[in-house]
Design an enzyme around this catalytic site. Structure first.
Site, PDB file in Angstrom:
ATOM      1  N   ASP A   8       0.828  -1.225   0.000  1.00  0.00           N
ATOM      2  CA  ASP A   8       0.000   0.000   0.000  1.00  0.00           C
ATOM      3  C   ASP A   8       0.854   1.264   0.000  1.00  0.00           C
ATOM      4  OD1 ASP A   8      -2.384  -1.645   0.367  1.00  0.00           O
ATOM      5  OD2 ASP A   8      -1.758  -1.821   2.457  1.00  0.00           O
ATOM      6  N   LYS A  55       2.562   2.204  -5.051  1.00  0.00           N
ATOM      7  CA  LYS A  55       3.233   1.663  -6.248  1.00  0.00           C
ATOM      8  C   LYS A  55       2.419   1.934  -7.505  1.00  0.00           C
ATOM      9  CE  LYS A  55       3.258  -2.491  -4.613  1.00  0.00           C
ATOM     10  NZ  LYS A  55       2.645  -2.157  -3.311  1.00  0.00           N
ATOM     11  N   GLY A  97      -4.323  -4.093  -4.445  1.00  0.00           N
ATOM     12  CA  GLY A  97      -5.088  -2.933  -4.879  1.00  0.00           C
ATOM     13  C   GLY A  97      -4.169  -1.781  -5.224  1.00  0.00           C
ATOM     14  N   HIS A  98      -4.203  -1.351  -6.477  1.00  0.00           N
ATOM     15  CA  HIS A  98      -3.429  -0.191  -6.919  1.00  0.00           C
ATOM     16  C   HIS A  98      -4.399   0.933  -7.245  1.00  0.00           C
ATOM     17  CE1 HIS A  98       0.306  -2.669  -8.396  1.00  0.00           C
ATOM     18  NE2 HIS A  98       0.124  -2.697  -7.090  1.00  0.00           N
ATOM     19  N   GLN A 100       1.833  -5.989  -3.207  1.00  0.00           N
ATOM     20  CA  GLN A 100       2.227  -5.900  -1.798  1.00  0.00           C
ATOM     21  C   GLN A 100       3.604  -5.246  -1.637  1.00  0.00           C
ATOM     22  OE1 GLN A 100       1.255  -9.372  -2.831  1.00  0.00           O
ATOM     23  NE2 GLN A 100      -0.858  -8.794  -2.524  1.00  0.00           N
TER      24      GLN A 100
END
Length: 427
Positions: free
Chosen positions: A13, A16, A40-41, A222
């Site tokens: 988180d 990235k 999740g991006h 991650q």
């Protein structure tokens, strides 16, 4: 060579997605090397916000080749839904290439993920229950289903006939009703038809791009502290998010990786269980959480918040070969009277500068802080390093000093334009 790896240098988180999206504007190829739709991006540009899970971050540029490499585990149903959601928002022209050696997440993986987590009770990992771990476990147990077999109906059915009885016995032992083979086959063969046009040997594709001297950007899911080998085991993910894993996960030689950008928040966050030495438990932690919108992109779970930890950064720098840093959410710290950076730990009365392998020892570690003066100025519209307040510069310089790593990029807001570049990663 123009090959850059972007890795999370904390517990995930870190931002990235934004950095990959920013660098993708200059890239020819964007490669997702591991993980699945548990990641999740969040990417913001042009006043719009997009949340990606398994799709590479170069999807918004029709000229970029987006590769889902062999190190990934792919939920075809979720992936197709993700693409549909993007198309509904106007992202209709894109290039996607899926490795024929990636593994497929099946319905039983998702059921088992939830069941395993429930059985762990107080020792739960904090998994997203997306089936990632059980899919990687089947890969290691050599009963997984790879994309090459998935897109061939006869092979897919044979794989399912071999694997499902084993998985059904697991499910039944956990009090879950067994799954029907034909129900799964009939549903998933339709997904296979839809993803088949995207499938190829991505190792060959990447070698061809490397030979053309294309600008290639590798991204993972991650962060390095969730690495199966080098993270806070067992509170980790089921693969390695380090740059060291990229060659294996993408089918290329290690010598092709020449730059590694470690993405780090200006503070620290963590989702799920496990030791977190710099965690802030008082109102300040809540303040930073709200200012930074620290809630999971996929799960919406509130993230744990802590001060920047140079011990963590030095650990991930070492195991991942990080040679540049991108500091994210720097604007979140504006307005604080004092800011802190952890320079070392105290373990049972002794000062240490490493992360113990034993979680019991790591849980006993107390942070040793350097305290710096904060800054009150709003920096969200600052476009160069020179424009930053002196105290903000002091904070960044201290991070470079403690981590022995140059800062290449600084983010002062969610939009692409709110990014300062101190070093061109593709030069």
């Amino acid at each position: 060579m123009n090959n850059v790896v972007v890795v999370g240098s904390q517990w995930g988180d870190e931002g990235k997605g934004k950095i990959t999206d920013f660098l993708a504007c200059s890239a020819d190829v964007v490669v997702r090397s591991q993980g699945g739709n548990n990641a999740g991006h969040t990417i913001s540009f042009g006043g719009k916000k997009f949340a990606l899970q398994s799709i590479p971050s170069g999807i918004f540029n029709p000229n970029i080749k987006n590769v889902m490499a062999n190190g990934m585990v792919i939920n075809p149903k979720a992936m197709l839904e993700e693409l549909k959601g993007l198309e509904e928002r106007g992202i209709t022209k894109y290039q996607i290439f899926i490795s024929n050696r990636a593994h497929i997440i099946m319905p039983y993986h998702i059921l088992l993920d939830g069941a395993y987590e429930s059985l762990k009770k107080d020792n739960k990992i904090g998994t997203t229950k997306k089936g990632i771990g059980p899919c990687y476990a089947d890969k290691a147990n050599r009963i997984g289903i790879r994309v090459a077999d998935f897109i061939n109906e006869d092979s897919f059915k044979k794989c399912l006939e071999n694997t499902l009885p084993i998985k059904n016995r697991e499910l039944e032992s956990l009090g879950i009703a067994p799954l029907n083979l034909m129900d799964i086959f009939n549903e998933y063969k339709e997904y296979a038809k839809k993803i088949k046009p995207y499938v190829c040997d991505t190792s060959i594709l990447l070698e061809e791009e490397i030979e053309k001297n294309s600008k290639i950007l590798f991204e993972g899911a991650q962060g390095c502290m969730l690495c199966l080998d080098h993270g806070t085991y067992p509170y980790v993910t089921s693969s390695s998010p380090t740059a060291s894993s990229v060659p294996l996960n993408c089918g290329i030689a290690p010598s092709y990786i020449n730059k590694v950008l470690g993405v780090a928040k200006a503070y620290n966050t963590r989702v799920g269980e496990g030791p977190f030495p710099t965690e802030i438990h008082d109102e300040l932690g809540s303040y930073i959480r709200e200012r930074g919108h620290e809630y999971g992109t996929v799960t919406k779970r509130p993230r744990r918040v802590g001060w920047f930890d140079s011990v963590v950064l030095n650990h991930t720098r070492r195991v991942s070969g990080i040679n540049y840093l991108a500091i994210m959410l720097f604007d979140v710290l504006s307005g604080l009277d004092k800011v802190k950076i952890c320079r070392a730990y105290e373990l049972d009365g002794k000062e240490i500068n490493y992360i113990p392998a034993s979680l019991d020892e790591y849980a006993r570690c107390k942070p040793i802080y350097i305290e710096l003066d904060g800054w009150k100025e709003d920096i969200t519209n600052v476009h160069s390093y020179d424009e930053l307040p002196q105290n903000a510069k002091n904070y960044l310089k201290k991070i470079e000093e403690l981590t022995k790593t140059k800062i290449a990029m600084i983010s002062v807001g969610p939009d692409r334009m709110q990014t300062m570049v101190l070093h061109d990663m593709f030069e």
